[in-house]
Each structure stands twice: as structure tokens, then as C-alpha cells.
Design a protein around this motif. Structure first.
Motif, PDB file in Angstrom:
ATOM      1  N   VAL A  74       7.297  -8.039   0.565  1.00  0.00           N
ATOM      2  CA  VAL A  74       7.651  -6.658   0.208  1.00  0.00           C
ATOM      3  C   VAL A  74       8.277  -6.634  -1.189  1.00  0.00           C
ATOM      4  CG1 VAL A  74       9.231  -4.753   0.773  1.00  0.00           C
ATOM      5  CG2 VAL A  74       7.892  -5.833   2.586  1.00  0.00           C
ATOM      6  N   TYR A  78       6.635  -4.961  -4.527  1.00  0.00           N
ATOM      7  CA  TYR A  78       7.416  -3.953  -5.254  1.00  0.00           C
ATOM      8  C   TYR A  78       7.511  -4.323  -6.736  1.00  0.00           C
ATOM      9  CZ  TYR A  78      11.343  -1.014  -6.657  1.00  0.00           C
ATOM     10  OH  TYR A  78      12.143  -0.120  -7.306  1.00  0.00           O
ATOM     11  N   LYS A  87      10.953   4.055 -10.263  1.00  0.00           N
ATOM     12  CA  LYS A  87      11.218   2.632 -10.036  1.00  0.00           C
ATOM     13  C   LYS A  87      12.102   2.060 -11.153  1.00  0.00           C
ATOM     14  CE  LYS A  87       8.036  -0.339  -8.416  1.00  0.00           C
ATOM     15  NZ  LYS A  87       6.913  -1.322  -8.414  1.00  0.00           N
ATOM     16  N   TRP A 127      17.000   0.244   1.203  1.00  0.00           N
ATOM     17  CA  TRP A 127      15.797  -0.097   0.443  1.00  0.00           C
ATOM     18  C   TRP A 127      14.885  -1.002   1.256  1.00  0.00           C
ATOM     19  CZ3 TRP A 127      13.139  -4.296  -1.185  1.00  0.00           C
ATOM     20  CH2 TRP A 127      12.196  -4.119  -2.197  1.00  0.00           C
ATOM     21  N   TYR A 131      11.072   0.161   2.348  1.00  0.00           N
ATOM     22  CA  TYR A 131       9.868  -0.468   1.804  1.00  0.00           C
ATOM     23  C   TYR A 131       9.183  -1.431   2.766  1.00  0.00           C
ATOM     24  CZ  TYR A 131      10.439   1.663  -2.714  1.00  0.00           C
ATOM     25  OH  TYR A 131      10.511   2.588  -3.718  1.00  0.00           O
ATOM     26  N   ASP A 132       9.864  -1.877   3.808  1.00  0.00           N
ATOM     27  CA  ASP A 132       9.250  -2.776   4.782  1.00  0.00           C
ATOM     28  C   ASP A 132       8.720  -1.939   5.941  1.00  0.00           C
ATOM     29  OD1 ASP A 132       8.430  -4.959   6.250  1.00  0.00           O
ATOM     30  OD2 ASP A 132      10.435  -5.431   6.981  1.00  0.00           O
TER      31      ASP A 132
END
Length: 183
Positions: A74, A78, A87, A127, A131-132
Motif C-alpha cells: 500500500v 501510494y 498528495k 491513513w 488506503y488499505d
């Protein structure tokens, strides 16, 4: 030169799969806080350099855990994905967090330092879960972050107590105004 850097990055990335690097990284807040409190730029710089290299301090595991592999994938996706304005802004939080902690401790505000650090830890947890997609990597990362947060909080509380007791001792030892040098 490019090939050498790629090999170095791959070598370090393999070692980052060792969960010991996950447990040690949050603890770098402790020497960072100490040196910020002491207003020591060399100490701050050395701590940040140690933090930057710490992912490669431990040997690569023979068989990394699936959650570790997931979380690092991940992170890799990213970092190597498209860099949008959002980002970039989110990535600027890292130096801003360290700047905020340093500024708080430079001014002797342990409370604000804890607010910034705990906010950073909580943001990192959010986070990882955001994102996972399946959460297995985030779960693997969660324990290291929570233990690190508790240890850093304990260190800051101990530092705040020591600072307060030293301040009280100085106040007691200082003669009242207008009496210095009086016969």
C-alpha cells in the motif's frame, strides 16, 4: 549511478519488512523531543537522519508476514502513484509535524507537543486504514503505532514533570525581587 540507487532502495525496502523497524520508528520522537527541548540543532538533524535510515537497520525477514507485505505494498503504491496536489499537501504534513513539535518544545509547551504528536499518530492510523482496502496491512501496523504513541506520551509526560519540578526548584531558590544584595 541510477542502478546503484535502485539497488540501494530495494535493499532497504526488503529490510523495512522487518517489523522491528516499524516499532523503532515512532520512538524517534523521543530523542527529537529531547533535542528540540534542549534547542540542539545538531541533535535534531542527527535524529532525523537516523529516522530516515532506520528502515534498513534490521535484517530482511526470511518470510515476511502477509499483513506486513500488504501494508508496505500500500505504501509503495501510494509513493509510486500519481502525485496530485492533495498528495503533495498531505506529504508536507510530515515536515510540518516535526516543525510543530520542535516549535512547541522550543517554547517549553509539552502539552502542544503531545497534541501534535498524537495527532500525527492518529493521522497515520487513519491513513493506513483509508488506503488499505481490506485492512490487513493496517491491522499489522496498528500495534506498532499504538505502542509507539504510548511510549512517546510517557516520555513527554516524564519530561513535562521534570521540567515542572526544575522550574519550581528555581523559583524556590530565587530570592524575592528587591532583596538581592540587601544587607
Amino acid at each position: 549511478m541510477h542502478e546503484w540507487l535502485a539497488e540501494l532502495a530495494a535493499w532497504a525496502w526488503e529490510r523495512h519488512h522487518n517489523v522491528l523497524s516499524w516499532y523503532i520508528r515512532p520512538l524517534f520522537f523521543l530523542p527529537f523531543c529531547f533535542f528540540a527541548y534542549r534547542r540542539s540543532w545538531p541533535g535534531i538533524v542527527v535524529t532525523l537522519l537516523a529516522l530516515a535510515t532506520s528502515m534498513a537497520w534490521f535484517p530482511a525477514p526470511a518470510r515476511p508476514e502477509p499483513g506486513v507485505i500488504q501494508m508496505l505494498q500500500v505504501e509503495r503504491d501510494y509513493l509510486l502513484g500519481e502525485w496530485t496536489a492533495a498528495k503533495i499537501a498531505m506529504s508536507l504534513l510530515v515536515p510540518l509535524i516535526f516543525l510543530g513539535v520542535a516549535a512547541a518544545l522550543w517554547r517549553r509547551s509539552f502539552g502542544w507537543a503531545m497534541v501534535v504528536i498524537n495527532g500525527a499518530f492518529l493521522f497515520k492510523i487513519a491513513w493506513t486504514f483509508f488506503y488499505d482496502a481490506d485492512g490487513s496491512g493496517a491491522q499489522a501496523h496498528l500495534q506498532a503505532v499504538l505502542i509507539g504513541m504510548l511510549l512517546v506520551d510517557a516520555g513527554l509526560l516524564a519530561g513535562a514533570r521534570r521540567h515542572a519540578s526544575r522550574s519550581r526548584a528555581r523559583m524556590v531558590a530565587r530570592p524575592p525581587e528587591g532583596t538581592a544584595g540587601a544587607p
